[in-house]
Enzyme design. Sequence first.
Site, short mmCIF file in Angstrom:
data_model
loop_
_atom_site.label_atom_id
_atom_site.label_comp_id
_atom_site.label_asym_id
_atom_site.label_seq_id
_atom_site.Cartn_x
_atom_site.Cartn_y
_atom_site.Cartn_z
CG HIS A 193 -0.30 -0.18 2.52
ND1 HIS A 193 0.06 -1.43 2.99
CD2 HIS A 193 0.09 0.71 3.46
CE1 HIS A 193 0.63 -1.30 4.17
NE2 HIS A 193 0.68 -0.02 4.48
CG HIS A 216 1.00 5.23 4.33
ND1 HIS A 216 0.18 5.12 5.42
CD2 HIS A 216 1.76 4.10 4.32
CE1 HIS A 216 0.44 3.98 6.05
NE2 HIS A 216 1.40 3.34 5.40
#
Length: 136
Positions: A101, A103
């Site tokens: 992922h 951010h």
Amino acid sequence: MKDNNCIFCKIANGEIPSRTIYENDLFRVILDNGPATEGHALVLPKDHYANLFEIPADTAAEAMKTAQTVAAMLKEKLHADGLNLVQNNGETAGQTVHHFHMHIIPRYKGDGQNILWKPGHPSDQELDAVLGRIKG
Ligand code: AMP
Ligand code: ZN
């Protein structure tokens, strides 16, 4: 491929509800539920890759494009003064959820967050030694 034991697989594919701010064929972008700042978002691929070393290069490139789109949206809508993109790989680097992922962290003057690092002070010889190890 999905991983049945992975919470981000379930969120990315809509099996667990999330605060989705953007979605396309490959990614879902959600609000982080432990945000560093207002609007802190996570770009989640819909397929499972544990980290940067596993995600295919073309998917990683699409992740960056998606992050760019959402970054512009957050800057405009939330009037951010700046923005950090952060991407952790491995527990030593602070990764807590082992599904790749990115951010997206909007920054606001005086937000009190500190996402920067403490600079080291290596000698020229030490820098040259690292250079030699990387290039050698
Ligand atoms: P990392 O430390 O890079 O693995 O980041 C994991 C991030 O996921 C943290 O910022 C958490 O606050 C966030 N997070 C974990 N579970 C959820 C969830 N169910 N919904 C939204 N954000 C989450
Ligand atoms: Zn996953």
